[in-house]
Design an enzyme around this catalytic site. Sequence first.
Site: not given
Ligand code: ATP
Length: 332
Positions: A116, A197, A200
């Site tokens: 990040k 990965k 969002k």
């Molecule tokens: P950002 O891109 O803003 O970091 P993110 O999509 O990684 O967002 P988080 O809010 O960081 O989402 O994560 C929320 C939950 O979803 C956490 O438990 C994280 O481990 C899970 N998670 C996020 N992305 C994935 C993925 N691609 N596969 C499985 N679990 C995920």
Amino acid sequence: MAFETRKRVFSGIQPSGNLHIGNYTGALRNWVRQQDERDCFFCIVDLHAITVPQEPAVLRQGIREVALLYLACGIDPARVTMFVQSHRPEHAQLCWILDCVTPVGWLERMTQYKSKAAAQASVSAGLLAYPVLQAADILLYQADYVPVGEDQRQHVELARDIAGRFNRLFGETFVMPQVELPAVGARIKGLDDPTAKMSKSVAGHKAGHALRLLDPPDVLRKTIGRAVTDSGREIRFNPERLGVTNLLTIYQLCTGQTQAAIESQFEGQGYAGLKRAVADAVIEYLRPIRERYSELEAEPGYIDEVLRQGAERAGPVAAETLEMVTERVGLG
Ligand code: ATP
Ligand code: LTN
């Protein structure tokens, strides 16, 4: 099981964009499954979201959207404590104390921080301290389990390290939390790039990357239709064929079938057939979430009340830990 003996659970999602199928399978789906057996605290971690720049009006809207999605995915506010992190000042208060016992070197090693930070023109102190705030969330509620996706494993391990260090310095204070990963879907990959990965924040500015929980069926179908696969033909779960394996994993999550059954179903078929089947499965799987979301959206007062009550219920638990910590450190 008597209430007092129930294990405690804490987890959270950042209101940093549209939730996607990875957030559901990595986190939310497993939260829903344990709301009867355990004493659950599910948080909308808005203080984490502001570690990178957010537009205030978009953030405010995002907090409500995530809260509504918790409900639409099956979280029942009568059985769990669900609330917004910034509504409980104890998170930031405990975070500061933990900041003061956490070596900076531990934070600089975090892989999420490194990736990040590399994407920011200017890195805030908050981004470096992000996992300390996460440790504060977990330790404030003395959580036994933390159900998250694979990317958060390192942060939960750090929370254990911080708890261990505090306990050694000031006496046994915190419960040691354990990470809990789903057996399938702990790391869903981006459909545009199966080496990365699904995320969002990327989903917000790149079409074709994520399957968002609120995407209409035609958008889901288009995203899956364009998914990056590879030049082969084989439809098997194979760690060397990331794109096809990601699609098969998504199919497995939506249908609940075994890997062997799925492989034999697709034997001899091409990628077009696979994508069509995955799209049908995903559309049906997400349909009830989208329908429930639009029902809930029609009564805006309800979610405010749910969040108000959640913060109120979280209060005594958070206050008890913070009071103990404050006393042990010698403050006040
Ligand atoms: P950002 O891109 O803003 O970091 P993110 O999509 O990684 O967002 P988080 O809010 O960081 O989402 O994560 C929320 C939950 O979803 C956490 O438990 C994280 O481990 C899970 N998670 C996020 N992305 C994935 C993925 N691609 N596969 C499985 N679990 C995920
Ligand atoms: N960093 C987590 C969100 C998060 C969290 C938590 C998860 C903040 N506090 C406490 C579990 C427990 C993420 O998913 N990015």
